[in-house]
Enzyme design. Structure first.
Site, PDB file in Angstrom:
ATOM      1  CG  ASP A   1     -11.979  61.470 -67.750  1.00  0.00           C
ATOM      2  OD1 ASP A   1     -12.682  60.782 -68.515  1.00  0.00           O
ATOM      3  OD2 ASP A   1     -12.033  62.704 -67.703  1.00  0.00           O
TER       4      ASP A   1
ATOM      5  CG  HIS B   1     -16.310  62.755 -73.142  1.00  0.00           C
ATOM      6  ND1 HIS B   1     -15.905  63.856 -72.436  1.00  0.00           N
ATOM      7  CD2 HIS B   1     -16.735  63.208 -74.350  1.00  0.00           C
ATOM      8  CE1 HIS B   1     -16.079  64.942 -73.184  1.00  0.00           C
ATOM      9  NE2 HIS B   1     -16.580  64.583 -74.352  1.00  0.00           N
TER      10      HIS B   1
ATOM     11  CB  CYS C   1     -13.352  66.623 -71.631  1.00  0.00           C
ATOM     12  SG  CYS C   1     -14.720  67.082 -70.582  1.00  0.00           S
TER      13      CYS C   1
ATOM     14  CG  HIS D   1     -11.313  62.813 -72.861  1.00  0.00           C
ATOM     15  ND1 HIS D   1     -10.796  63.142 -71.634  1.00  0.00           N
ATOM     16  CD2 HIS D   1     -12.653  63.015 -72.783  1.00  0.00           C
ATOM     17  CE1 HIS D   1     -11.778  63.557 -70.850  1.00  0.00           C
ATOM     18  NE2 HIS D   1     -12.909  63.485 -71.502  1.00  0.00           N
TER      19      HIS D   1
ATOM     20  CE  LYS E   1     -25.520  59.395 -70.006  1.00  0.00           C
ATOM     21  NZ  LYS E   1     -25.243  60.210 -68.825  1.00  0.00           N
TER      22      LYS E   1
ATOM     23  CD  GLN F   1     -14.343  62.317 -64.072  1.00  0.00           C
ATOM     24  OE1 GLN F   1     -13.562  62.994 -64.724  1.00  0.00           O
ATOM     25  NE2 GLN F   1     -15.637  62.269 -64.339  1.00  0.00           N
TER      26      GLN F   1
ATOM     27  NE  ARG G   1     -18.098  66.648 -62.304  1.00  0.00           N
ATOM     28  CZ  ARG G   1     -18.468  65.660 -63.121  1.00  0.00           C
ATOM     29  NH1 ARG G   1     -19.638  65.060 -62.933  1.00  0.00           N
ATOM     30  NH2 ARG G   1     -17.691  65.279 -64.106  1.00  0.00           N
TER      31      ARG G   1
END
Length: 663
Positions: free
Chosen positions: A403, A536, A354, A405, A490, A401, A383
Site C-alpha cells: 500500500d 490510494h 489510509c 498513499h 479509480k 497490501q 477484513r
RNA sequence: GCCGCUUUAGCUCAGUCGGUAGAGCAUCGCAUUCGUAAUGCGAGGGUCACGUGUUCGAGUCACGUAAGCGGCACCA
C-alpha cells in the site's frame, strides 16, 4: 422494392418482407447452407426475420466465430430451459444468457422438488440432445404486453409475467417459439432451428444458487451452467484447457510444493511455510527497492486503533460489518461470567492503512514544499469477509497490501498518477506480465462529493493515462461507468496470465474526502492552508493474492529469482556425498538457494521427484564429477544435461538468479 | 450470508444390505551403491470433521454445527 447492400458493395432489389435466408439462397446454395444469422445495418438478427426497408446486409456463418458462438450459446440456454421444463413440470423459467465459455439458465424449481443437483444433469443433457436432434424451428413472434402477461400467468410463470410487466413501455416484446408450443420471452436473435446446434458440442458443468435479478433480497433460484461450442472439437479443447487450469490451481500447487497451508482454526488466514515465505520475501525485497528508487518512504502503523478513530475516518459507519472489533479492557479471568463486560470500549484491527497514513501526514506542519509525500507500507490488514467469499490465497481475512498513499497538490496529481503508471509497468513486466489492461472506473450513483470534484478527478486520471500514451484500445483502455468507489474514481490494472485469465491487481484512486474528514492540510505558497489530494495506490494489491496469481501464472515453475529451491545437488553414489555437500556450500555462499539430496535412492527416483517438485536446476554428481570437480546440470523442462565445472555453474546460476532490477 | 455438493491414514481414494476400517503413494527400518522421471522386503500409522439422536450395534441412517469445493451476493 427495397435495396439491400451486400458487404461487397453490390445492391439487390427485393420485395419488402424478403428474409436474409432467401437472399442467401439466391446468392448460392453453399451460402444458404452456411448462413446462420444476419447482420442488418450492423445489428445481429435472425436469418428468417423479414427485411422491411433498405439496409446493409451481411450474412453470418460459422466463420464469424464470435457471433456464431454467441448465437449457439444463447440457443443452448433455451434448449436447456425447454429440456428442464419437459423433465420437471412445474419448474418456472426466468433468464438464461450466453457467458464467456457457455451459458446458464436460472430456474425456479417446483417447491416440492427443491433445487437441481448435479445428479440431474445427465438426464437434462440427454433431453437437450433430443431437442437438438428434433431440429425444432425457432420462430420469432411479436406479442402485445397484455397477451404475454396473460400467457405467463396462465402457465404459472410468475417471474416471466413480472418481467414482462416491468420491461420498458417502448420495448417490442418478442418471444421465440420452439417447435410446437414451448416458448420463451427473449430479445433474440436465435438460430433458425435447434438442429443448427451440435449435440456433441455442449456439456452441463455445474449447478448453483443465484438470486433473482442478482439481488440477495430476492428469491434464490437454481442455476444450471453449461459450456457450449460450435463443434465437438472446440468443446474438447475447452475441457482440456479446464484440466490444465485445474493443474495449476494455487491451492493444489501450494500443498504439493509445501508453500503454505490453510486450516479451519484460522480460516481465511494463511500459514506460510518456509518455501512459500521465500517467495514472499524475494517479492517484497524487490518491490521495496523499486519503491525506494521511486521516491517512496516506508512507514509502519498500528494494527489496532480506537473505534473513535475509525468513527472519524468514516470506516466505523461505512465499513464496520467487515471489521474485527476488540474490547479495550482486561478480559474476565474467572471461569464464570462473560469474558467482556457490556460497557467495553471498542478498538478495531485495521482493515486499511489510509487513516494511519493521514495521521502521520498530520504530524507537524506540512508545507507545499513537502509535497508530494509518498508514504508506503507493507500493511497487514484484517477484513471480516463473508465466509462464502473466502477462496485460497485469492480472498482471505488477513492480508498484506503493498500500500501507499501519495499526498500532493492538485497541480501535481496528473504527474503523480503518470509516474505511478510507469512504475507499475516496470514491475508487471519484471514479474512476467507483459500483458495488462488499464480501465477507468467512473462515478457510481451513490457517492460523496460534488459533481465538480468528480469531473475534475475523472479528467485528471484520464489525462494522466493519456500522458503515458496508454489510453488506447491496444492497452485495453476502457471507461467503466458506475464502477468507481463512493468517494472517488479509480484506475484499475488488469493482468492477463499465461492461460488468458485476467486479474485485477493494481489500482490508483483519488481521494479528497479522507483528508477533509481527518483534517489534513498543508501551507501553500500563498501562506494559506490547503487540502492535499490523497492518492490510494497498490501495484500487487495483496501479497497473498498476488503470490496466488504468480503460482497459477507460472504453474509453479517460477523464474529462478523467485524459486523457493533454486538448485538441488543429487548424488548417484554415496561416495559422492561429501563432494555434493561441498558443492551445496559453494552455491549457498554465492547466494543460491541450494539443497543436497544424498538419500540412498536411485538417480532416476531423485530426478523424478525433483522434477515433480519443479526444482529449476538439478545438479547430478557421481564419482566422475567428484573426481573432476564438475556437475551434470539438468534444467527443468529440458531434455539431457550438460557437464560444467562447479565455478561455471555457480557463475551461471548466480547471474540467472538475480532479481530483474539488479541485472 | 444464500443455494448445492463434499469431509475416512500425511496425500489421493475404496469401504456392499447398519455388524467394530482398507489400497497406492508418503513415513520409518533393513537390504541394495545404482549415470538422468518410481529398487526390493518389512513395519508403524485412524476419535471415519465435530455434536446429538435412532438402533442390540453407526464410517454407513436422521438432525444440528463447522470447514472445504462450485456458484450467487459481498469486495466501501
Amino acid at each position: 422494392m427495397i435495396k439491400i447492400t451486400l458487404p461487397d458493395g453490390s445492391v439487390r432489389e427485393v420485395a419488402p418482407g424478403t428474409t436474409p435466408a432467401e437472399i442467401a439462397a439466391a446468392i448460392g446454395p453453399g451460402l444458404a447452407k452456411a448462413a446462420i444469422a444476419a447482420r442488418v445495418d450492423g445489428e445481429l438478427r435472425d436469418i428468417g426475420r423479414p427485411l422491411e426497408q433498405d439496409a446493409r446486409l451481411a450474412l453470418v456463418t460459422a466463420k464469424d466465430e464470435a457471433d456464431a458462438l454467441e448465437l449457439a450459446r444463447h440457443d443452448f440456454a433455451h434448449v436447456l430451459a425447454e429440456a428442464v421444463q419437459a423433465l420437471f413440470p412445474g419448474t418456472q423459467i426466468t433468464f438464461g444468457p450466453a457467458t464467456e465459455d457457455g451459458f446458464y439458465y436460472d430456474f425456479a424449481p417446483a417447491p416440492e422438488r427443491g433445487p437441481f443437483t448435479e445428479e440431474d444433469l445427465p438426464a437434462i443433457e440427454e433431453k437437450m440432445r433430443e431437442i437438438i436432434r428434433a431440429d425444432k424451428p425457432l420462430v420469432r413472434e411479436v406479442w402485445s404486453r397484455e397477451d404475454l402477461i396473460a400467457r405467463w400467468r396462465a402457465e404459472g410463470e410468475s417471474f416471466k409475467a413480472q418481467w414482462a410487466a416491468e420491461l420498458p413501455g417502448d420495448e417490442e416484446l418478442t418471444v421465440y417459439r420452439s417447435g410446437g408450443d414451448w416458448l420463451d420471452m427473449c430479445r433474440g436473435p436465435h438460430l433458425a432451428s435447434t438442429g443448427k446446434l451440435d449435440p456433441q458440442a455442449f456439456k452441463l458443468t455445474r449447478v448453483s444458487g443465484a438470486y433473482w435479478r442478482g439481488d440477495q433480497n430476492n428469491a434464490m433460484l437454481s442455476r444450471i451452467y453449461g459450456t457450449g461450442w460450435l463443434n465437438r472439437k472446440q468443446l474438447e479443447a475447452h475441457l482440456t484447457m479446464l484440466e490444465e487450469a485445474a493443474k495449476r490451481d494455487h491451492r493444489k500447487l501450494g500443498a504439493e510444493m509445501d508453500l503454505f497451508h490453510l486450516q479451519q482454526e484460522a480460516h481465511g488466514s494463511v500459514f506460510w511455510h518456509p518455501k512459500g515465505y521465500i517467495i514472499w520475501r524475494a517479492l517484497e525485497a524487490y518491490l521495496r527497492r523499486r519503491l525506494d528508487a521511486a521516491g517512496y518512504q516506508e512507514v509502519k502503523t498500528p494494527q489496532i486503533m480506537d473505534a473513535r478513530q475509525w468513527e472519524q475516518s468514516g470506516h466505523w459507519g461505512k465499513y464496520r460489518e467487515n471489521m474485527f472489533v476488540i474490547p479495550d479492557e482486561v478480559p474476565n479471568t474467572e471461569d464464570e461470567g462473560p469474558v467482556v463486560s457490556n460497557d467495553a470500549q471498542w478498538m478495531a484491527l485495521k482493515p486499511m492503512n489510509c487513516p494511519a497514513h493521514v495521521l502521520i501526514f498530520r504530524q507537524g506542519i506540512k508545507s507545499y514544499r513537502d509535497l508530494p509525500l509518498r508514504l508506503a507500507e507493507m500493511g497487514c490488514c484484517h477484513r471480516n469477509e463473508p465466509h462464502g467469499a473466502l477462496h485460497g490465497l485469492m480472498r482471505v481475512r488477513q492480508f498484506t497490501q503493498d500500500d501507499a498513499h501519495i499526498f500532493c497538490r492538485e497541480d501535481q496529481l496528473v504527474s503523480e498518477v503518470a509516474q505511478f503508471c510507469d512504475l507499475l509497468d516496470v514491475v508487471y513486466k519484471d514479474l512476467g506480465f507483459a500483458d495488462y489492461a488499464i480501465k477507468l472506473a467512473l462515478r457510481p450513483d451513490k457517492r460523496f462529493g460534488s459533481d465538480e470534484m468528480w469531473d475534475w478527478s475523472e479528467q485528471s486520471l484520464r489525462d494522466a493515462v493519456a500522458a503515458t500514451g496508454r489510453a488506447t484500445p491496444e492497452w485495453g483502455w476502457e471507461e467503466l461507468p458506475g464502477e468507481g468507489a463512493f468517494y472517488a474514481p479509480k484506475l484499475e490494472f488488469h493482468l492477463t496470465d499465461a492461460i488468458g485469465r485476467t486479474w485485477q491487481v493494481g489500482t490508483i484512486q483519488t481521494d479528497t474526502v479522507l483528508p477533509e474528514r481527518l483534517d489534513a492540510s498543508y501551507v501553500g505558497e500563498d501562506g494559506d492552508r490547503h487540502r492535499p489530494v490523497m492518492l490510494h495506490r497498490a501495484i500487487l494489491g495483496s501479497y497473498e493474492r498476488f503470490i496466488g496469481i504468480l503460482i497459477e501464472h507460472y504453474a509453479g515453475r517460477f523464474p529462478l529469482w523467485l524459486a523457493p529451491v533454486q538448485a538441488v545437488v543429487a548424488t548417484i553414489v554415496s561416495d559422492a556425498d561429501g563432494y555434493a555437500q561441498q558443492v551445496v556450500e559453494k552455491l549457498r555462499t554465492a547466494g543460491i538457494r541450494a539443497e543436497a539430496d544424498v538419500r540412498n535412492e536411485k538417480i532416476n527416483y531423485k530426478v523424478r521427484e525433483h522434477s515433480l517438485a519443479k526444482v529449476p536446476n538439478l545438479l547430478v554428481v557421481g564419482r566422475r564429477e567428484a573426481d573432476e570437480g564438475t556437475v551434470a546440470l539438468r534444467e527443468l523442462g529440458k531434455e539431457g544435461q550438460s557437464v560444467l565445472s562447479v565455478e561455471d555453474v555457480i557463475a551461471r546460476l548466480a547471474k540467472e538468479a538475480l532479481p530483474p532490477d539488479m541485472r
